[in-house]
Write a protein that holds these residues in place. Structure first.
Motif, PDB file in Angstrom:
ATOM      1  N   THR A 194     -18.889  47.150  47.644  1.00  0.00           N
ATOM      2  CA  THR A 194     -18.055  46.885  46.440  1.00  0.00           C
ATOM      3  C   THR A 194     -18.333  47.958  45.515  1.00  0.00           C
ATOM      4  O   THR A 194     -17.650  48.607  44.633  1.00  0.00           O
ATOM      5  CB  THR A 194     -18.169  45.602  46.012  1.00  0.00           C
ATOM      6  N   ALA A 197     -17.010  51.456  46.344  1.00  0.00           N
ATOM      7  CA  ALA A 197     -15.444  51.442  46.165  1.00  0.00           C
ATOM      8  C   ALA A 197     -14.993  51.636  44.772  1.00  0.00           C
ATOM      9  O   ALA A 197     -14.278  52.422  44.240  1.00  0.00           O
ATOM     10  CB  ALA A 197     -14.882  50.052  46.771  1.00  0.00           C
ATOM     11  N   ARG A 225      -6.293  53.243  46.689  1.00  0.00           N
ATOM     12  CA  ARG A 225      -6.878  51.925  47.231  1.00  0.00           C
ATOM     13  C   ARG A 225      -7.951  51.485  47.083  1.00  0.00           C
ATOM     14  O   ARG A 225      -8.850  51.911  47.728  1.00  0.00           O
ATOM     15  CB  ARG A 225      -6.033  51.366  48.438  1.00  0.00           C
ATOM     16  N   GLN A 227      -9.364  48.920  48.496  1.00  0.00           N
ATOM     17  CA  GLN A 227      -9.555  48.252  49.837  1.00  0.00           C
ATOM     18  C   GLN A 227     -10.040  49.491  50.729  1.00  0.00           C
ATOM     19  O   GLN A 227     -10.684  49.308  51.700  1.00  0.00           O
ATOM     20  CB  GLN A 227      -8.188  47.545  50.434  1.00  0.00           C
ATOM     21  N   LEU A 230     -13.395  50.320  50.081  1.00  0.00           N
ATOM     22  CA  LEU A 230     -14.351  49.151  50.613  1.00  0.00           C
ATOM     23  C   LEU A 230     -14.607  49.293  52.175  1.00  0.00           C
ATOM     24  O   LEU A 230     -15.777  49.261  52.725  1.00  0.00           O
ATOM     25  CB  LEU A 230     -13.544  48.027  50.068  1.00  0.00           C
ATOM     26  N   GLU A 231     -13.604  49.457  52.746  1.00  0.00           N
ATOM     27  CA  GLU A 231     -13.640  49.289  54.345  1.00  0.00           C
ATOM     28  C   GLU A 231     -14.147  50.499  54.787  1.00  0.00           C
ATOM     29  O   GLU A 231     -15.054  50.633  55.676  1.00  0.00           O
ATOM     30  CB  GLU A 231     -12.216  49.453  54.852  1.00  0.00           C
ATOM     31  N   GLN A 234     -17.918  49.842  54.253  1.00  0.00           N
ATOM     32  CA  GLN A 234     -18.492  49.036  55.319  1.00  0.00           C
ATOM     33  C   GLN A 234     -18.813  49.446  56.659  1.00  0.00           C
ATOM     34  O   GLN A 234     -19.333  49.100  57.535  1.00  0.00           O
ATOM     35  CB  GLN A 234     -17.311  47.570  55.233  1.00  0.00           C
ATOM     36  N   LYS A 272      -8.043  49.716  38.165  1.00  0.00           N
ATOM     37  CA  LYS A 272      -8.550  49.299  39.573  1.00  0.00           C
ATOM     38  C   LYS A 272     -10.000  48.996  39.229  1.00  0.00           C
ATOM     39  O   LYS A 272     -11.082  49.163  40.100  1.00  0.00           O
ATOM     40  CB  LYS A 272      -8.571  50.022  40.824  1.00  0.00           C
ATOM     41  N   PRO A 275     -11.070  44.293  42.205  1.00  0.00           N
ATOM     42  CA  PRO A 275     -10.602  44.334  43.649  1.00  0.00           C
ATOM     43  C   PRO A 275      -9.319  44.052  43.604  1.00  0.00           C
ATOM     44  O   PRO A 275      -8.524  44.716  44.341  1.00  0.00           O
ATOM     45  CB  PRO A 275     -11.515  43.526  44.555  1.00  0.00           C
ATOM     46  N   GLN A 276      -8.845  42.877  42.685  1.00  0.00           N
ATOM     47  CA  GLN A 276      -7.379  42.761  43.065  1.00  0.00           C
ATOM     48  C   GLN A 276      -6.337  43.331  42.125  1.00  0.00           C
ATOM     49  O   GLN A 276      -5.338  42.810  41.969  1.00  0.00           O
ATOM     50  CB  GLN A 276      -7.317  41.011  42.645  1.00  0.00           C
ATOM     51  N   TYR A 278      -4.037  46.339  41.519  1.00  0.00           N
ATOM     52  CA  TYR A 278      -3.478  47.215  42.178  1.00  0.00           C
ATOM     53  C   TYR A 278      -2.969  48.655  41.475  1.00  0.00           C
ATOM     54  O   TYR A 278      -2.969  49.703  41.856  1.00  0.00           O
ATOM     55  CB  TYR A 278      -1.909  46.892  42.704  1.00  0.00           C
TER      56      TYR A 278
END
Length: 559
Positions: A194, A197, A225, A227, A230-231, A234, A272, A275-276, A278
């Protein structure tokens, strides 16, 4: 029978029909954003385009300025996306008002706020160090092998950078990244992705291309984005994340010394940040000047402008060395603030519908070069998620605000807030309508008044929907307030007038029929006091066209 007829004639003026809608002729002047046959303005695709007046802005080179704030902007292609969530631009009002209809070559060129307008090497170092200290204040040891600058005042950070080589600056930031990641790995491993990101998105918001041409899709550094980043975090090691942050930071500093980038738009409002979220879309703006007495306030309602704008969550640090850019007064006697209201979009839905996290306001004391967000002014289900600002020429102590809920199908409500307390939710008041005639079926024959209440649930509907976020200004020629908006049901850009901000409103006049050839997918319709021509006999407004995903400038003439 004659007596009855006489009585009928005497009563007739009392039940006169509503005044007819205004007759208006609208002409598309030119495409004002993106790239067309005659100009390139630094971004390829953008929508919306709220506008408001501003005093001199050094970064835009204008004296009597009109500022345009746009929504989701794309650097490369004219397609709906969010390379950056929003952008800010400006020009001289005289440049706008001197153009002639159907004169594409004379279309004014907007000056977009860029990365290099905001930062020097020293101030960028200070900004990134402050950002790291804000994101993770306990990650850095007091006896750090670096300069320990994360614990220092912003002015010290800039002084350190000014006395250091670029390689030393980058080495220090590398050390700060390493300390943060080391702390996370040891104490908060679940928060590492987190944190990365959040920082990666921040680095990508400056309008500088971070990706390299041969990068694989899994390493698209400019992706907007949360996400995605974040990915990525990870799936990768601490060493890889440290390399990425150092590499991207080096690219930013290289851009400061590279070719002029004034045409490359940066993101204006922070976006941004959760996280939620957009995207972050501007819906209204206003510039206010506060005297010392207005800033001081009284008692529990004292204005907290200085506290809000100097706390550790400040989006960026004002570079002290660039005093020539202090174009908005910031002294003990007067403070000039730029406020831009925004909606925090969580997700887009079917046509005309979307979900917002909240409505908020971003405030700047340096002419729009940096903004501090105030989130959650109004929650997700509020009727004020999308806000348009209006200053009443006869009541300059207050900022008036039209509000609508998320999407394009809500009704219009009215609020106001003291000019020194725009960031204070508790200072907002809401219009509860009353009518002297009680004839709700014919509001144009009523004398309406507002009772100002402290709770939003007491706010009356001042204009029934459906309508998208509006824009409003006082029109001297009409001696009335002018409201423009998009009506999703009629598929038109419409205009109404009213003697007061709360109404009663005239019947709708059509500015643009979005069913007409070439107008398909149109929306928006934003105007402001700076766009009035000849005292309001004519005016300009911005119009978004979905097929080209860009904004055109339109002139409306009252007939």
């Amino acid at each position: 029978r004659a007596l009855k007829y006489l009585i009928f004639l005497l009563l007739l003026p009392l039940v006169a029909p509503e005044a007819p809608a205004l007759r208006i002729s609208s002409t598309v002047i030119c495409q004002i954003t993106g790239t067309n046959a005659t100009r390139a303005v630094g971004i390829a695709g953008v929508d919306l385009g709220i506008s408001f007046s501003a005093p001199p802005l050094a970064w835009a080179g204008c004296e009597n300025c009109v500022v345009f704030a746009f929504g989701d902007a794309n650097r490369v292609q004219a397609a709906p996306s969010t390379d950056i969530s929003n952008s800010l631009s400006a020009l001289n009002v005289s440049d706008l008002l001197s153009i002639a209809p159907n004169s594409e070559s004379l279309c004014p060129t907007l000056r977009f706020l860029s990365f290099r307008d905001q930062f020097t090497v020293s101030s960028l170092y200070a900004h990134l160090s402050e950002r790291l200290a804000t994101l993770l204040p306990f990650a850095h040891a007091a006896n750090s092998p670096s300069t320990s600058s994360v614990f220092s005042a912003p002015v010290f950070r800039e002084q350190f950078a000014a006395a250091s080589s670029l390689s030393d600056i980058l080495a220090d930031l590398h050390e700060q990244y390493s300390e943060s990641l080391g702390y996370l790995a040891a104490a908060l491993p679940s928060q590492t992705a987190t944190w990365f990101a959040t920082l990666a998105l921040h680095l990508s918001s400056f309008g500088v291309r971070l990706s390299q041409i041969n990068d694989p899709p899994s390493l698209f550094r400019d992706d907007s984005r949360f996400q995605f980043h974040l990915e990525y975090a990870q799936k990768n090691t601490i060493a890889t994340l440290l390399y990425e942050l150092t590499n991207r930071t080096g690219t930013l500093f290289a851009a400061l010394g590279g070719p002029a980038s004034s045409g490359i738009a940066k993101q204006a409002l922070p976006s941004k940040t959760l996280p939620q979220e957009y995207t972050t879309i501007p819906t209204g703006g206003i510039v206010v000047s506060l005297t010392e007495s207005a800033r001081a306030g009284s008692g529990a309602r004292r204005a907290r402008v200085d506290d809000v704008l100097t706390n550790t969550n400040r989006t960026s640090l004002r570079q002290h060395a660039r005093s020539h850019h202090r174009n908005l007064t910031d002294s003990s006697s007067t403070l000039t603030l730029m406020h831009v209201f925004f909606m925090s979009v969580q997700a887009w839905g079917p046509a005309g519908k979307w979900t917002c996290n909240f409505g908020g306001v971003a405030s700047s004391r340096d002419g729009g070069e940096s903004f501090t967000r105030t989130d959650n002014l109004f929650g997700t289900d509020s009727g004020f998620v999308q806000i348009a600002a209006l200053q009443h020429p006869g009541d300059t102590a207050w900022v008036y605000l039209y509000g609508v809920p998320s999407g394009r199908f809500g009704a219009l409500r009215l609020a106001r807030v003291p000019v020194a307390r725009v960031t204070e939710r508790s200072s907002y008041e809401f219009c509860s309508l009353s009518s002297s005639s009680g004839n709700s079926s014919s509001p144009s024959n009523n004398t309406l008044a507002c009772s100002w209440v402290g709770e939003e649930n007491g706010a009356s509907v001042v204009l029934a929907g459906p309508l998208d976020v509006p824009s409003a200004t006082f029109n001297p020629h009409l001696n009335a307030f002018m409201l423009t908006y998009f009506n999703q049901t009629s598929y038109r850009i419409e205009m109404r007038t009213a003697p007061e901000p709360w109404g009663p409103f005239s019947p709708a006049s059509t500015l643009i029929n979005c069913n007409d050839p070439g107008m398909g997918g149109c929306y928006g319709g934003f105007t402001s006091s700076s766009l009035l021509v000849d005292g309001g006999k004519s005016f300009y407004f911005t119009l978004s066209l979905w097929p080209i995903y860009n904004t055109v400038l339109v002139r409306a003439d009252l007939l």
